[in-house]
Design an enzyme around this catalytic site. Structure first.
Site, PDB file in Angstrom:
ATOM      1  N   SER A 146       0.662  -1.450   0.110  1.00 31.07           N
ATOM      2  CA  SER A 146      -0.117   0.312   0.170  1.00 31.07           C
ATOM      3  C   SER A 146       0.890   1.181  -0.160  1.00 31.07           C
ATOM      4  CB  SER A 146      -1.309   0.043   0.857  1.00 31.07           C
ATOM      5  OG  SER A 146      -1.957   1.247   1.442  1.00 31.07           O
ATOM      6  N   TYR A 159      -1.717  -0.748  11.021  1.00 29.76           N
ATOM      7  CA  TYR A 159      -1.980  -1.245   9.037  1.00 29.76           C
ATOM      8  C   TYR A 159      -1.038  -0.415   8.337  1.00 29.76           C
ATOM      9  CZ  TYR A 159      -4.050  -1.256   4.256  1.00 29.76           C
ATOM     10  OH  TYR A 159      -4.068  -1.167   3.357  1.00 29.76           O
TER      11      TYR A 159
END
Length: 266
Positions: A146, A159
């Site tokens: 990501s 995350y």
């Protein structure tokens, strides 16, 4: 002009294949001749996708439901592959989730599941299948990271940290695999229009425009089509800019700005 690579003769395991990026990747690889193994929690969604792939592309599509956030999920998945004598030549670790919540307010069990899915399951699957991938004539390992991997993100601390692990881990494996037939790639999407935000919260896009799953697939396959596949790619101009800013901007300036931005989005 880059030639599209055929994946005929490949069997590719895709996690998180019931929706979004994983679902789109499964369709694209099947359209290029690959057999696929689809894994996620929702068996009904996997079965529908498998039937579509068999009908539209004439490829084998196996369904192996598994909750990879559970400790036994990877073991059960690998056991099923062995029982069915499925020889994997490609692995796409796509399953993952995030949540926008200050850490002191976050459910400890949810944190544990996030680390299990985003890091532990991805690592365990890679470790277990890497010898098979390396022994294949043209093996394939793709880990979905990501743009969050390129900087700490306040209110998404766990995350972002898990995705930083995925990026670092994959780029190291890319270097270890140089000189072999195995292609290794980390893909870093920015915000993408998927079910991710139903769990993470719709403000988790940080105000960035959302790409489509098709754009992530295109970036992934374009990188893999290259003779010299790079260790990692970010998706789209905004994703590339965000990754560059995350790496180049001093943390003392970046982190307060990110925190203000996330707070405003909430």
């Amino acid at each position: 002009m880059t030639q599209h690579r055929s994946y005929s003769g490949h069997t590719i395991l895709i996690t998180g294949a019931s929706s979004g990026i994983g679902e789109a990747l499964a369709r694209e690889f099947a359209s290029r001749g690959a057999d696929v193994v689809l894994s996620a929690r929702r068996q009904d969604r996997l079965e529908a996708l498998a039937e579509e792939i068999r009908r539209d592309h004439g490829r084998r599509a196996d369904v192996v439901p598994a909750d990879l956030s559970d400790t036994d999920g990877v073991r059960q998945l690998l056991s099923t592959l062995d029982e069915r004598e499925i020889r994997i030549t490609g692995l796409i670790n796509n399953a993952g989730f995030g949540k926008i919540t200050p850490l002191h307010e976050q459910d400890p069990d949810e944190v544990h599941r996030m680390i299990n899915l985003n890091v532990t399951a991805l690592t365990d699957l890679t470790v277990a299948l890497l010898p098979r991938l390396r022994s294949s004539t043209h093996g394939l390992l793709v880990n979905i990271a990501s743009v969050a991997a390129y900087q700490p993100i306040p209110e998404m601390a766990v995350y972002a940290a898990t995705k930083a692990y995925v990026l670092s881990f994959t780029e190291a494996l890319w270097a270890e695999s140089r000189g072999t037939s195995l292609k290794v790639l980390a893909v870093s999407p920015g915000p993408t229009e998927t079910e991710f935000f139903e769990v993470a919260g719709h403000s988790a896009d940080g105000g960035l425009p959302r790409a489509t799953a098709a754009a992530v697939v295109e970036t992934t396959l374009t990188a893999l089509d290259r003779k010299d596949t790079p260790p990692s790619v970010a998706v789209g101009r905004s994703g590339t800019a965000a990754a560059l800013a995350g790496r180049m901007t001093p943390r003392r300036l970046l982190l307060p700005a990110l925190r203000r931005g996330m707070s405003r989005r909430k």
